[in-house]
Design a protein around this motif. Structure first.
Motif, short mmCIF file in Angstrom:
data_model
loop_
_atom_site.label_atom_id
_atom_site.label_comp_id
_atom_site.label_asym_id
_atom_site.label_seq_id
_atom_site.Cartn_x
_atom_site.Cartn_y
_atom_site.Cartn_z
N ALA A 156 -21.14 -84.82 -22.77
CA ALA A 156 -19.83 -85.43 -22.57
C ALA A 156 -19.93 -86.94 -22.37
N ILE A 157 -21.07 -87.41 -21.91
CA ILE A 157 -21.32 -88.85 -21.74
C ILE A 157 -22.19 -89.38 -22.88
N ALA A 158 -23.21 -88.62 -23.27
CA ALA A 158 -24.19 -89.08 -24.25
C ALA A 158 -23.61 -89.28 -25.64
N VAL A 159 -22.80 -88.34 -26.12
CA VAL A 159 -22.27 -88.44 -27.47
C VAL A 159 -21.41 -89.69 -27.65
N PRO A 160 -20.44 -89.94 -26.77
CA PRO A 160 -19.69 -91.19 -26.93
C PRO A 160 -20.58 -92.43 -26.83
N ALA A 161 -21.57 -92.40 -25.93
CA ALA A 161 -22.45 -93.56 -25.78
C ALA A 161 -23.22 -93.83 -27.06
N TYR A 162 -23.78 -92.76 -27.68
CA TYR A 162 -24.51 -92.93 -28.95
C TYR A 162 -23.61 -93.47 -30.05
N ALA A 163 -22.31 -93.15 -30.00
CA ALA A 163 -21.36 -93.63 -30.99
C ALA A 163 -20.81 -95.02 -30.65
N GLY A 164 -21.27 -95.58 -29.52
CA GLY A 164 -20.81 -96.90 -29.10
C GLY A 164 -19.44 -96.89 -28.45
N ILE A 165 -19.03 -95.74 -27.93
CA ILE A 165 -17.71 -95.61 -27.31
C ILE A 165 -17.88 -95.47 -25.80
N PRO A 166 -17.46 -96.47 -25.03
CA PRO A 166 -17.53 -96.33 -23.57
C PRO A 166 -16.49 -95.31 -23.10
N VAL A 167 -16.88 -94.42 -22.18
CA VAL A 167 -15.91 -93.45 -21.68
C VAL A 167 -14.95 -94.08 -20.68
N THR A 168 -15.34 -95.18 -20.09
CA THR A 168 -14.42 -95.93 -19.24
C THR A 168 -14.54 -97.42 -19.56
N LEU A 169 -13.44 -98.10 -19.39
CA LEU A 169 -13.40 -99.56 -19.47
C LEU A 169 -12.60 -100.05 -18.27
N ARG A 170 -13.08 -101.07 -17.66
CA ARG A 170 -12.49 -101.54 -16.41
C ARG A 170 -10.98 -101.81 -16.51
N HIS A 171 -10.53 -102.33 -17.66
CA HIS A 171 -9.13 -102.75 -17.77
C HIS A 171 -8.22 -101.76 -18.47
N SER A 172 -8.78 -100.74 -19.15
CA SER A 172 -7.89 -99.87 -19.92
C SER A 172 -8.10 -98.38 -19.69
N SER A 173 -9.31 -97.93 -19.50
CA SER A 173 -9.54 -96.50 -19.28
C SER A 173 -10.43 -96.33 -18.06
N THR A 174 -9.80 -96.14 -16.92
CA THR A 174 -10.53 -96.14 -15.66
C THR A 174 -10.98 -94.76 -15.21
N SER A 175 -10.70 -93.74 -16.01
CA SER A 175 -11.17 -92.41 -15.68
C SER A 175 -11.29 -91.60 -16.97
N PHE A 176 -11.96 -90.46 -16.88
CA PHE A 176 -12.03 -89.55 -18.01
C PHE A 176 -12.16 -88.13 -17.47
N THR A 177 -11.83 -87.19 -18.31
CA THR A 177 -11.83 -85.78 -17.92
C THR A 177 -12.71 -85.01 -18.89
N VAL A 178 -13.46 -84.05 -18.36
CA VAL A 178 -14.28 -83.18 -19.18
C VAL A 178 -13.70 -81.77 -19.02
N VAL A 179 -13.39 -81.14 -20.14
CA VAL A 179 -12.84 -79.78 -20.10
C VAL A 179 -13.69 -78.88 -21.00
N THR A 180 -13.67 -77.61 -20.72
CA THR A 180 -14.43 -76.65 -21.51
C THR A 180 -13.57 -76.07 -22.63
N GLY A 181 -14.23 -75.67 -23.69
CA GLY A 181 -13.55 -74.98 -24.77
C GLY A 181 -13.67 -73.48 -24.64
N HIS A 182 -14.45 -73.02 -23.66
CA HIS A 182 -14.69 -71.59 -23.47
C HIS A 182 -14.57 -71.25 -21.99
N GLU A 183 -13.49 -70.60 -21.61
CA GLU A 183 -13.33 -70.18 -20.23
C GLU A 183 -13.80 -68.74 -20.08
N ASP A 184 -14.09 -68.35 -18.87
CA ASP A 184 -14.50 -66.98 -18.57
C ASP A 184 -13.32 -66.05 -18.86
N PRO A 185 -13.46 -65.14 -19.84
CA PRO A 185 -12.33 -64.29 -20.21
C PRO A 185 -11.91 -63.33 -19.09
#
Length: 189
Positions: A156-185
């Motif tokens: 969730a952190i590594a993939v955006p970093a490798y693509a040059g995409i910061p998950v947060t920026l001080r002035h525009s995106s001060t938080s991020f959320t990680v969600v799962t695609g597979h919940e316990d049925p």
């Protein structure tokens, strides 16, 4: 009578309670490690062997048993001694595989089997980010098996970093959320 917890642990619990409210939903503190025997829940990182932590590599290099999943990088198993037992517990979507309670029981069994063994549970990413490491840690703690958690870099952190995409920026995106695609049925809505 039960031995009192070390002062440092009591202090940490008090600080956590003061800053985060009730801590009853957090994992129990691992039993004290004795004679070097322990189970280590090691995060293998996002798939690049160069991103394994130094602590993770140290534990693999002295492992007696490595319990690994399919998201672990195969070349990381080469870090373990040749004589180390390697146990695959990989789950493939849509195919039968070991249930989580079976994996938990295996870790407890391995942790109790040899009083001097180091057992490494190698998990893709980080053990506590969608990797069921919390369930494994709780099972080990409930059985009185000493363990430690070695964080890994989550994709969730590594993939955006490798693509040059910061998950947060001080002035525009001060938080991020990680969600799962597979919940316990079994949980339901």
């Amino acid at each position: 009578a039960e031995k009192p917890e070390p002062v440092a642990i009591c202090r940490l619990k008090r600080v956590a309670a003061d800053h985060r409210g009730d801590i009853s939903d957090r994992l129990p503190v691992a039993p004290a490690v004795k004679n070097g025997k322990k189970v280590a829940l090691v995060g293998a990182g996002p798939g690049d062997p160069g991103l394994l932590t130094v602590r993770g590599a140290e534990l693999l290099q002295r492992a007696d048993v490595v319990v690994y999943d399919r998201l672990s990088v195969a070349s990381l198993l080469d870090l373990a001694p040749e004589a180390a037992e390697r146990i695959s517990v990989g789950k493939i979507p849509g195919r039968p595989g070991p249930r989580q309670d079976e994996i938990n029981a295996l870790l407890v069994e391995q942790g109790k089997a040899d009083p001097t063994a180091t057992i490494v549970r190698l998990k893709g990413g980080d053990p506590f980010v969608f990797a069921r490491g919390g369930e494994e840690a709780a099972a080990l703690a409930a059985a009185g098996v000493p363990f430690e958690v070695v964080p890994g870099i989550t994709s969730a952190i590594a993939v955006p970093a490798y693509a040059g995409i910061p998950v947060t920026l001080r002035h525009s995106s001060t938080s991020f959320t990680v969600v799962t695609g597979h919940e316990d049925p079994s949980v339901g809505d």
